[in-house]
Write a protein that holds these residues in place. Structure first.
Motif, mmCIF file in Angstrom:
data_model
loop_
_atom_site.group_PDB
_atom_site.id
_atom_site.type_symbol
_atom_site.label_atom_id
_atom_site.label_comp_id
_atom_site.label_asym_id
_atom_site.label_seq_id
_atom_site.Cartn_x
_atom_site.Cartn_y
_atom_site.Cartn_z
ATOM 1 N N ARG A 115 9.265 3.396 1.429
ATOM 2 C CA ARG A 115 8.517 3.182 0.188
ATOM 3 C C ARG A 115 9.395 3.189 -1.061
ATOM 4 O O ARG A 115 8.959 2.709 -2.108
ATOM 5 N N GLU A 139 -2.671 0.530 4.690
ATOM 6 C CA GLU A 139 -2.596 -0.578 3.749
ATOM 7 C C GLU A 139 -1.360 -1.443 3.985
ATOM 8 O O GLU A 139 -0.387 -1.009 4.596
ATOM 9 N N VAL A 141 1.404 -3.557 1.819
ATOM 10 C CA VAL A 141 1.962 -3.651 0.471
ATOM 11 C C VAL A 141 2.919 -4.832 0.443
ATOM 12 O O VAL A 141 3.846 -4.907 1.255
ATOM 13 N N ARG A 157 -1.347 -4.424 -3.207
ATOM 14 C CA ARG A 157 -1.757 -3.531 -2.117
ATOM 15 C C ARG A 157 -3.098 -4.007 -1.570
ATOM 16 O O ARG A 157 -3.997 -4.329 -2.339
#
Length: 184
Positions: A115, A139, A141, A157
């Motif tokens: 991330r 999710e 991204v 997202r």
């Protein structure tokens, strides 16, 4: 640690259960994928191949990243024209890569590595799209439009189950409903 020293260490540490990466001047360990992880990569590969048959999603392709720190990453997938890595060694130039794909693992390093560190490294390298499939948060991204500062200037997202249109130069649409079945 320099790039050559890392490459020697990575070759010496070759094991079936881990892979080494060198990002942001730090040595990292990447866990070998589980079965659900593999299914997610297969799912992305299938969609890319169906919609963009001139491209291939190369799994676990070693890439030279980070223009300023001579990093080395092994993304879960690297989308590039077929034949893009012919004649290159274990750590290839990323200049033909249109998108990298990472699927989060259930380990303590995922947050920082997938991330934070990798988006920066991939943006610095100029890879147009970074697709993160985050199994912990459920999710997808999509990072796109790397800028001159080495940052993706666009971030979208989508919760699993949504339709995701990957931007140019990728141009692939993912219906992410099946991803719900490959998380803990």
């Amino acid at each position: 640690m320099g790039a050559e020293e890392f490459e020697r260490l990575a070759a010496a540490a070759e094991r079936d259960d881990i892979r080494l990466e060198f990002i942001d001047g730090k040595l990292g360990v990447k866990a070998v994928p589980d079965g659900d992880h593999d299914e997610i990569i297969r799912f992305v590969m299938k969609h890319c191949l169906q919609q963009r048959p001139e491209l291939w999603l190369y799994p676990e392709r070693g890439l030279k990243v980070e223009a300023y720190r001579t990093g080395h990453a092994r993304p879960d997938g690297a989308l590039a024209p077929e034949g893009a890595f012919a004649g290159q060694g274990e750590w290839a130039a990323a200049d033909q890569v249109l998108m990298v794909v990472e699927v989060t693992s259930y380990d303590s390093d995922t947050d920082k590595r997938d991330r934070e560190d990798k988006p920066r490294a991939y943006a610095e390298t100029g890879i147009p799209v970074y697709l993160l499939i985050d199994r912990t948060l459920g999710e997808v991204v999509v990072h796109s439009s790397p800028d001159s500062r080495g940052v993706y200037s666009h971030l979208d997202r989508y919760l699993f189950g949504k339709r995701v249109e990957l931007p140019a130069p990728v141009g692939v649409v993912l219906d992410t409903e099946p991803l719900k079945g490959w998380v803990r």
